[in-house]
Design a protein around this motif. Sequence first.
Motif, short mmCIF file in Angstrom:
data_model
loop_
_atom_site.label_atom_id
_atom_site.label_comp_id
_atom_site.label_asym_id
_atom_site.label_seq_id
_atom_site.Cartn_x
_atom_site.Cartn_y
_atom_site.Cartn_z
N ARG A 41 0.83 -1.21 0.00
CA ARG A 41 0.00 0.00 0.00
C ARG A 41 0.86 1.26 0.00
N LEU A 42 1.97 1.23 0.74
CA LEU A 42 2.88 2.38 0.75
C LEU A 42 3.42 2.66 -0.64
N LEU A 43 3.86 1.62 -1.31
CA LEU A 43 4.39 1.77 -2.66
C LEU A 43 3.31 2.31 -3.60
N GLU A 44 2.11 1.77 -3.48
CA GLU A 44 1.00 2.20 -4.34
C GLU A 44 0.65 3.67 -4.14
N VAL A 45 0.53 4.11 -2.89
CA VAL A 45 0.16 5.50 -2.63
C VAL A 45 1.29 6.45 -3.02
N ALA A 46 2.53 6.01 -2.85
CA ALA A 46 3.67 6.85 -3.26
C ALA A 46 3.65 7.06 -4.77
#
Length: 97
Positions: A41-46
């Motif tokens: 999720r962190l990678l996606e939102v970044a």
Amino acid sequence: MNLQNATVLVTAGTSGIGRGVARVLTWAGAKVAVTGRDDARLLEVARELGVLAIKADVSNEADVERTYAEVLGAFGHLDVLVNNAGAGAFAPLVDFR
């Protein structure tokens, strides 16, 4: 309120309300960092929002201190904290003691 170039940290910013807040803040021109516990999720939102993504659990004091250091390292200062992270319990009211 002018948020152009304001620096903002949104805890639990990878989904739900936190992600929505981060999205609106980036649209308003703020430099945004978000915390979360899920790498995907962190990678996606970044990628989606262009925010600084920090893996952190706000219930862990060392993670909180590291998060602040990362925000300061990236932006130099912090203008706004959106303290979105939380925990809850779900049960019928009569079961809470």
